[in-house]
Design a protein around this motif. Sequence first.
Motif, PDB file in Angstrom:
ATOM      1  N   VAL A  84       0.846  -1.193   0.000  1.00 19.06           N
ATOM      2  CA  VAL A  84       0.000   0.000   0.000  1.00 19.06           C
ATOM      3  C   VAL A  84       0.885   1.247   0.000  1.00 19.06           C
ATOM      4  N   LEU A  85       0.579   2.162  -0.927  1.00 20.12           N
ATOM      5  CA  LEU A  85       1.233   3.480  -0.950  1.00 20.12           C
ATOM      6  C   LEU A  85       0.234   4.452  -0.368  1.00 20.12           C
ATOM      7  N   LEU A  86       0.645   5.138   0.677  1.00 15.92           N
ATOM      8  CA  LEU A  86      -0.315   5.896   1.455  1.00 15.92           C
ATOM      9  C   LEU A  86       0.114   7.341   1.644  1.00 15.92           C
ATOM     10  N   ASP A  87      -0.661   8.260   1.091  1.00 13.22           N
ATOM     11  CA  ASP A  87      -0.404   9.681   1.315  1.00 13.22           C
ATOM     12  C   ASP A  87      -0.764  10.008   2.760  1.00 13.22           C
ATOM     13  N   VAL A  88       0.073  10.822   3.423  1.00 16.21           N
ATOM     14  CA  VAL A  88      -0.206  11.156   4.823  1.00 16.21           C
ATOM     15  C   VAL A  88      -1.352  12.157   4.932  1.00 16.21           C
ATOM     16  N   MET A  89      -1.331  13.188   4.064  1.00 12.68           N
ATOM     17  CA  MET A  89      -2.331  14.258   4.153  1.00 12.68           C
ATOM     18  C   MET A  89      -3.520  13.959   3.252  1.00 12.68           C
ATOM     19  N   LEU A  90      -4.563  13.366   3.812  1.00 14.91           N
ATOM     20  CA  LEU A  90      -5.781  13.063   3.055  1.00 14.91           C
ATOM     21  C   LEU A  90      -6.906  13.953   3.577  1.00 14.91           C
ATOM     22  N   PRO A  91      -7.918  14.241   2.740  1.00 14.02           N
ATOM     23  CA  PRO A  91      -8.948  15.192   3.170  1.00 14.02           C
ATOM     24  C   PRO A  91      -9.787  14.700   4.355  1.00 14.02           C
ATOM     25  N   ASP A  92     -10.062  13.400   4.413  1.00 13.12           N
ATOM     26  CA  ASP A  92     -10.995  12.916   5.424  1.00 13.12           C
ATOM     27  C   ASP A  92     -10.353  12.120   6.557  1.00 13.12           C
ATOM     28  N   MET A  93      -9.102  11.732   6.384  1.00 15.40           N
ATOM     29  CA  MET A  93      -8.486  10.871   7.396  1.00 15.40           C
ATOM     30  C   MET A  93      -6.971  10.960   7.245  1.00 15.40           C
ATOM     31  N   SER A 145      -0.842  -7.359   7.123  1.00 12.93           N
ATOM     32  CA  SER A 145       0.617  -7.274   7.243  1.00 12.93           C
ATOM     33  C   SER A 145       1.312  -6.768   5.980  1.00 12.93           C
ATOM     34  N   ALA A 146       0.559  -6.467   4.923  1.00 13.67           N
ATOM     35  CA  ALA A 146       1.205  -6.002   3.691  1.00 13.67           C
ATOM     36  C   ALA A 146       2.022  -4.742   3.977  1.00 13.67           C
ATOM     37  N   PRO A 147       3.194  -4.617   3.330  1.00 14.94           N
ATOM     38  CA  PRO A 147       4.009  -3.432   3.566  1.00 14.94           C
ATOM     39  C   PRO A 147       3.290  -2.138   3.181  1.00 14.94           C
ATOM     40  N   VAL A 148       3.535  -1.097   3.983  1.00 14.14           N
ATOM     41  CA  VAL A 148       2.956   0.226   3.730  1.00 14.14           C
ATOM     42  C   VAL A 148       4.093   1.237   3.574  1.00 14.14           C
ATOM     43  N   ILE A 149       4.061   1.972   2.468  1.00 13.85           N
ATOM     44  CA  ILE A 149       5.012   3.067   2.277  1.00 13.85           C
ATOM     45  C   ILE A 149       4.232   4.369   2.330  1.00 13.85           C
ATOM     46  N   MET A 150       4.634   5.242   3.251  1.00  9.12           N
ATOM     47  CA  MET A 150       3.970   6.538   3.411  1.00  9.12           C
ATOM     48  C   MET A 150       4.568   7.556   2.457  1.00  9.12           C
ATOM     49  N   LEU A 151       3.693   8.381   1.884  1.00 12.55           N
ATOM     50  CA  LEU A 151       4.145   9.488   1.050  1.00 12.55           C
ATOM     51  C   LEU A 151       3.868  10.767   1.826  1.00 12.55           C
ATOM     52  N   THR A 152       4.904  11.475   2.192  1.00 11.46           N
ATOM     53  CA  THR A 152       4.711  12.675   2.985  1.00 11.46           C
ATOM     54  C   THR A 152       5.213  13.907   2.243  1.00 11.46           C
ATOM     55  N   ALA A 153       4.424  14.978   2.332  1.00 10.42           N
ATOM     56  CA  ALA A 153       4.785  16.209   1.631  1.00 10.42           C
ATOM     57  C   ALA A 153       5.864  16.960   2.383  1.00 10.42           C
ATOM     58  N   ASP A 196       6.122   0.845   6.964  1.00 14.91           N
ATOM     59  CA  ASP A 196       7.428   0.211   6.852  1.00 14.91           C
ATOM     60  C   ASP A 196       8.485   1.160   6.315  1.00 14.91           C
ATOM     61  N   ASP A 197       8.044   2.169   5.584  1.00 14.68           N
ATOM     62  CA  ASP A 197       8.991   3.099   4.976  1.00 14.68           C
ATOM     63  C   ASP A 197       8.225   4.367   4.628  1.00 14.68           C
ATOM     64  N   TYR A 198       8.946   5.430   4.343  1.00 15.35           N
ATOM     65  CA  TYR A 198       8.288   6.656   3.920  1.00 15.35           C
ATOM     66  C   TYR A 198       9.127   7.310   2.846  1.00 15.35           C
ATOM     67  N   LEU A 199       8.470   8.127   2.050  1.00 17.89           N
ATOM     68  CA  LEU A 199       9.137   8.808   0.946  1.00 17.89           C
ATOM     69  C   LEU A 199       8.609  10.242   0.941  1.00 17.89           C
ATOM     70  N   THR A 200       9.505  11.201   0.863  1.00 19.32           N
ATOM     71  CA  THR A 200       9.108  12.602   0.883  1.00 19.32           C
ATOM     72  C   THR A 200       8.822  13.094  -0.529  1.00 19.32           C
ATOM     73  N   LYS A 201       7.693  13.776  -0.698  1.00 19.08           N
ATOM     74  CA  LYS A 201       7.347  14.367  -1.991  1.00 19.08           C
ATOM     75  C   LYS A 201       8.106  15.673  -2.185  1.00 19.08           C
ATOM     76  N   PRO A 202       8.514  16.059  -3.356  1.00 19.98           N
ATOM     77  CA  PRO A 202       8.395  15.266  -4.581  1.00 19.98           C
ATOM     78  C   PRO A 202       9.477  14.188  -4.633  1.00 19.98           C
ATOM     79  N   PHE A 203       9.132  13.042  -5.221  1.00 22.26           N
ATOM     80  CA  PHE A 203      10.089  11.940  -5.293  1.00 22.26           C
ATOM     81  C   PHE A 203      10.266  11.536  -6.749  1.00 22.26           C
ATOM     82  N   ALA A 204      11.410  10.939  -7.044  1.00 22.66           N
ATOM     83  CA  ALA A 204      11.632  10.406  -8.384  1.00 22.66           C
ATOM     84  C   ALA A 204      10.940   9.048  -8.462  1.00 22.66           C
ATOM     85  N   PHE A 205      10.293   8.767  -9.579  1.00 21.68           N
ATOM     86  CA  PHE A 205       9.557   7.506  -9.710  1.00 21.68           C
ATOM     87  C   PHE A 205      10.476   6.305  -9.514  1.00 21.68           C
TER      88      PHE A 205
END
Length: 224
Positions: free
Chosen positions: A48-57, A72-80, A96-105
């Motif tokens: 799962v790729l998960l943006d941290v800042m979502l409108p409702d949650m 238990s599937a791995p989750v990578i957070m996308l944080t601005a 499990d991990d996070y990546l700061t936006k903007p990121f290279a694909f």
Amino acid sequence: MRILIVEDEEKIGSFVKRGLREEGFAADLAGDGQTGLDLALSEPYDLVLLDVMLPDMQGTELCRRFRTAGKSAPVIMLTARDAVDDKVAGLDSGADDYLTKPFAFEELLARIRVQLRRAHNKSEGHTLKVADLEIDLDNHEVHRGGQRIDLFQREYSLLEYLMYNSGRVLTRSMIAQHVWDMEYDSFSNVIDVHINRLRKKIDTDINVRLIKTVRGSGYMIQEP
Ligand code: CA
């Protein structure tokens, strides 16, 4: 392998979804937290790729609920933001991990592959191997006994899923859910067709066949 993207920024979400599909992943996109959580709990995603800042949650809240539900599937957070607090909160919530936006694909792809290997207890590196069959996860090159084999993208995706789960019986519905996305037609024999094509390419003229049919269950790739 099938990935869920939870991202409310339309541009980023569709860019990532398209990029992942071009890399042979099945990918679904949810534009808000609730839709993301519902999908994450009902479909068997590999990551799962998960943006941290979502409108409702908050993404962290979604992740916490996902883990509480026993997923238990791995989750990578996308944080601005590059804030330490966000990273700590993300990891605390079970990411499990996070990546700061903007990121290279390419960076995102590399992180995804690390997490998928880890989740399947595969050693670090860029290849998956079963006997003399080897796939390169970066450039999708497939070799058996040193001979290069050309596969169509869906055949590659199917082989990659089998290889990540080598030694494990995979039912047709598991294959459908991890290699195909929502558009899969469960009444078709598309999986058997693709398995047969794959066999013709990797298991032909060789005494040792790697793809096994498990009668009444499904398929498995295994060291002989
Ligand atoms: Ca956002």
